[in-house]
Design a protein around this motif. Structure first.
Motif, PDB file in Angstrom:
ATOM      1  N   SER A   1       0.822  -1.202   0.000  1.00 47.52           N
ATOM      2  CA  SER A   1       0.000   0.000   0.000  1.00 47.52           C
ATOM      3  C   SER A   1       0.859   1.256   0.000  1.00 47.52           C
ATOM      4  O   SER A   1       0.529   2.249  -0.662  1.00 47.52           O
ATOM      5  CB  SER A   1      -0.922  -0.004   1.226  1.00 47.52           C
ATOM      6  N   GLY A   2       1.991   1.214   0.728  1.00 42.29           N
ATOM      7  CA  GLY A   2       2.893   2.359   0.738  1.00 42.29           C
ATOM      8  C   GLY A   2       3.453   2.646  -0.646  1.00 42.29           C
ATOM      9  O   GLY A   2       3.510   3.802  -1.080  1.00 42.29           O
TER      10      GLY A   2
ATOM     11  N   LEU B   1       2.488   5.860  -2.869  1.00 44.69           N
ATOM     12  CA  LEU B   1       3.633   6.674  -3.250  1.00 44.69           C
ATOM     13  C   LEU B   1       3.623   6.953  -4.747  1.00 44.69           C
ATOM     14  O   LEU B   1       3.809   8.099  -5.188  1.00 44.69           O
ATOM     15  CB  LEU B   1       4.925   5.956  -2.859  1.00 44.69           C
ATOM     16  N   MET B   2       3.358   5.937  -5.553  1.00 52.49           N
ATOM     17  CA  MET B   2       3.354   6.110  -7.005  1.00 52.49           C
ATOM     18  C   MET B   2       2.179   6.980  -7.454  1.00 52.49           C
ATOM     19  O   MET B   2       2.315   7.775  -8.394  1.00 52.49           O
ATOM     20  CB  MET B   2       3.282   4.749  -7.687  1.00 52.49           C
ATOM     21  N   ARG B   3       1.040   6.847  -6.794  1.00 53.09           N
ATOM     22  CA  ARG B   3      -0.113   7.688  -7.163  1.00 53.09           C
ATOM     23  C   ARG B   3       0.197   9.163  -6.909  1.00 53.09           C
ATOM     24  O   ARG B   3      -0.053  10.017  -7.778  1.00 53.09           O
ATOM     25  CB  ARG B   3      -1.338   7.279  -6.346  1.00 53.09           C
ATOM     26  N   THR B   4       0.754   9.457  -5.750  1.00 55.69           N
ATOM     27  CA  THR B   4       1.063  10.848  -5.426  1.00 55.69           C
ATOM     28  C   THR B   4       2.208  11.369  -6.275  1.00 55.69           C
ATOM     29  O   THR B   4       2.174  12.520  -6.746  1.00 55.69           O
ATOM     30  CB  THR B   4       1.419  10.966  -3.940  1.00 55.69           C
ATOM     31  N   LEU B   5       3.227  10.545  -6.490  1.00 57.84           N
ATOM     32  CA  LEU B   5       4.352  10.955  -7.321  1.00 57.84           C
ATOM     33  C   LEU B   5       3.896  11.209  -8.755  1.00 57.84           C
ATOM     34  O   LEU B   5       4.329  12.176  -9.393  1.00 57.84           O
ATOM     35  CB  LEU B   5       5.442   9.884  -7.292  1.00 57.84           C
ATOM     36  N   GLY B   6       3.006  10.342  -9.263  1.00 55.41           N
ATOM     37  CA  GLY B   6       2.481  10.541 -10.612  1.00 55.41           C
ATOM     38  C   GLY B   6       1.743  11.858 -10.734  1.00 55.41           C
ATOM     39  O   GLY B   6       1.878  12.572 -11.730  1.00 55.41           O
ATOM     40  N   GLY B   7       0.972  12.202  -9.691  1.00 58.34           N
ATOM     41  CA  GLY B   7       0.276  13.485  -9.709  1.00 58.34           C
ATOM     42  C   GLY B   7       1.239  14.652  -9.681  1.00 58.34           C
ATOM     43  O   GLY B   7       1.059  15.646 -10.402  1.00 58.34           O
TER      44      GLY B   7
END
Length: 508
Positions: free
Chosen positions: A395-396, A400-406
Motif C-alpha cells: 500500500s505504501g 507513493l506512485m499515485r502521489t508521485l504521478g500526480g
C-alpha cells in the motif's frame, strides 16, 4: 476491537471523514484560485503550479513513513497532530504574500496532511466488524470523492465572494471539528518494538524525488540543460534515486520495500496508478487556467462546470464496487474506465475559445466516469497477488506512485502548456503582417483597417489567447495519451482468482 456502540462508531466515522475530506478537498479547492493567486503573488502560470507541486512532493516524502509513525505514536495521536499541523499550515498559507511563502507553507501542509488518508482508512477498518468493512470503505470512498465535487465549486465561491485566501482559511473550522471528534477514536497504542527508521534511505528518497520535481517544474523557465541549476538538479535526481533504490534493496528495514515490486501485479499496477495520477491532476491544473484566463469565467462558474467530473467519478466508484462484488473481472472494469477517460479527454482536444459550458460539463462527466472505474479495480488488481502480510508495505508503494504521478503530472502539463504556447505564438505570429492577403481580407470583413492599432490588438489580444489555447490543447492531448498508455499495462496484469459474490454465488 470494533466499538459495539453504533453511536461511537458514527462519531469515529464522522471524525475520520472530516479529516480526510479536509485533506482531499485541499487538493482541488486551490485549483480554481490559481489564476487569482498569480496576480497577488506575482507569479506566472508555470510558477504558480508550485503551490500544488510542493504539497504533493511533501506527501510523497512522508507517505512511506506513515506505518513507522503509527508504531511510535499510535493512530489517534498521529491523527491529532496531523490535523493540528494541517490547520496551522493552512492559516499560514492564507496569509502568504509571495510565491516563496505559499510554496513553503504548502510543503509543510503536505507534510502534516500525508498521514490523514492512510491512517484514517486504518481507523475506519478497525471501527467496523469484518462483515461491515466493505461498507466502511464505501463510506470513506464517497468522502474522498467529495473533494472533486465540492472543491472547485466551494473554491470558486470563496474566491469570488471573499478572496483566494479563504480557500485555505476554510480548513480551520473543518480541522477544529475533526480534532474534537477525534477524541472518540480509540488509540491503537505504541508498538512495543517499533521498526528502525532507515534515515539514510529516507534522505536519499527525499533528495531524489524533490530534485526530480524541481527539474520538471523549473526546466522550462531555465531553458532546460543550458542552465547550470537544471544540470545540478538532474545529477541530484539521478544520484538520489539510484542510491535510494540500491539501499532499499539491500537493508533489512527499508523506508520503502522495493523488493515487493518483483510481484508483477503490484509493479504494473503501481506504474498504472502513477500514470493515472498524471491524468487526474494534470486535468485539474489545465481546466481552471483555461476557463478563467481564456474563456473569462468567474471562479465560481468555473467550479460549477468542473464539479460534474466529481459526480461522474463518485457514481462510477459505486458502480465499480457493485461490479467487483458480483465477481466481474476487474481488468474489464479498468479497460472500460480507460475508454471513458480517453474519450472524455479526446473531446477536450476539440476545444476552442468559443465553447459553451456544456462542452466543459459533459466531457468532464465522461472523464470522471473513467476516473471512478479505474481507481478501485486497479487497486484490487495490484493487491490480488500479494499475501496479507505484504499488503501494508504494498500500500505504501502504491500510494507513493499515485502521489508521485500526480506531482510529475502537474509539472509536465505546466511545462507543455508554457512551451507549446510559445511555439504557437511564434508560428502564428509569422502570419500577422501587412503583406498577408488572407489577413487583410479578414480585417476588411470585420470592418477593421490595417493600421498600427489593429496590429497591436491582433498581437496582444487575439494572438496571445489563441497561442495559449494551443498550449492547453497540447496539454489535453498529453492527458489523452496518458490514458491510452495505461491500456497495454492493464493487459499485462494477471487475472485475479475467482471472487465469491456476497450472496455466495461464485464470481464470474
Amino acid at each position: 476491537m470494533p466499538p459495539e456502540n453504533s453511536a461511537s462508531r458514527a462519531l469515529i466515522t464522522a471524525a475520520v471523514m472530516l479529516a480526510v475530506v479536509m485533506q482531499v478537498l485541499d487538493l482541488t479547492i486551490v485549483n480554481v484560485a490559481l489564476p487569482h493567486m498569480m496576480g497577488s503573488l506575482h507569479a506566472n502560470s508555470d510558477q504558480i503550479t508550485w503551490a500544488l507541486t510542493s504539497y504533493m512532493v511533501a506527501n510523497v516524502i512522508i507517505l512511506p513513513l506513515t506505518g513507522l509513525l503509527v508504531e511510535r505514536y499510535g493512530q489517534r495521536k498521529l491523527m491529532l497532530w496531523s490535523v493540528v499541523g494541517f490547520v496551522i499550515a493552512s492559516a499560514l498559507c492564507g496569509q502568504s504574500h509571495s510565491l516563496a511563502e505559499i510554496v513553503l507553507w504548502r510543503f509543510i501542509q503536505g507534510i502534516f496532511g500525508a498521514a490523514l488518508a492512510p491512517v484514517g482508512q486504518t481507523i475506519m477498518l478497525g471501527a467496523y466488524p469484518p462483515e461491515k468493512r466493505g461498507q466502511a470503505m464505501a463510506i470513506l470512498g464517497i468522502g474522498i470523492m467529495l473533494g472533486p465535487i465540492l472543491g472547485p465549486t466551494l473554491g470558486g465561491y470563496l474566491t469570488d465572494t471573499l478572496s483566494w485566501r479563504w480557500v485555505f482559511y476554510v480548513n480551520i473550522p473543518f480541522g477544529i471539528m475533526a480534532f474534537l471528534l477525534m477524541q472518540m477514536v480509540p488509540d491503537s497504542g505504541k508498538s512495543a518494538h517499533p521498526r528502525p527508521v532507515d534515515w539514510l534511505g529516507f534522505a536519499l528518497m527525499a533528495v531524489g524525488f524533490g530534485a526530480l520535481t524541481a527539474v520538471l517544474s523549473l526546466g522550462d523557465q531555465e531553458d532546460w540543460f543550458s542552465s547550470r541549476t537544471i544540470i545540478i538538479l538532474t545529477l541530484l535526481t539521478f544520484l538520489g534515486l539510484f542510491f535510494f533504490v540500491w539501499r532499499s534493496l539491500t537493508v533489512a528495514h527499508p523506508v520503502v520495500d522495493l523488493r515487493l515490486l518483483r510481484d508483477r501485479n503490484l509493479s504494473i499496477g503501481s506504474l498504472g496508478i502513477g500514470i493515472f495520477g498524471l491524468a487526474l491532476f494534470g486535468t485539474m491544473v489545465i481546466l481552471p487556467i483555461m476557463l478563467e484566463n481564456l474563456i473569462r469565467y468567474e471562479a465560481f462558474t468555473a467550479g460549477l462546470v468542473m464539479a460534474p467530473q466529481g459526480f461522474g467519478a463518485m457514481l462510477a466508484m459505486m458502480l465499480a464496487g457493485r461490479l467487483l462484488g458480483r465477481g466481474i473481472n476487474p481488468r474489464n472494469i479498468v479497460i472500460a474506465g480507460i475508454v471513458f477517460g480517453a474519450y472524455g479527454s479526446w473531446l477536450t482536444t476539440q476545444y476552442n475559445l468559443d465553447i459553451s459550458p456544456g462542452w466543459v460539463i459533459w466531457p468532464g462527466f465522461i472523464r470522471g466516469i473513467g476516473f471512478g472505474l479505474i481507481t478501485i479495480p486497479l487497486f484490487t488488481l495490484a493487491f490480488s497477488t500479494l499475501s496479507k502480510a505484504q499488503q501494508a508495505e504494498g500500500s505504501g508503494i502504491f500510494n507513493l506512485m499515485r502521489t508521485l504521478g500526480g506531482s510529475i503530472g502537474i509539472a509536465v502539463v505546466s511545462t507543455v502548456m508554457t512551451q507549446e504556447t510559445q511555439v504557437g505564438w511564434s508560428q502564428m505570429g509569422g502570419h500577422i503582417n501587412a503583406f498577408n492577403p488572407n489577413l487583410q481580407n479578414y480585417l476588411y470583413a470585420a470592418g477593421l483597417t490595417p493600421n498600427a492599432t489593429t496590429w497591436q490588438v491582433m498581437g496582444n489580444l487575439l494572438l496571445n489567447s489563441q497561442a495559449s489555447m494551443r498550449g492547453i490543447l497540447d496539454a489535453f492531448m498529453l492527458v489523452l495519451w496518458g490514458f491510452l498508455a495505461m491500456l497495454p499495462l492493464i493487459l499485462l496484469l494477471k487475472k485475479p482468482k475467482a471472487v465469491v459474490a456476497p450472496d455466495g454465488a461464485p464470481g464470474r
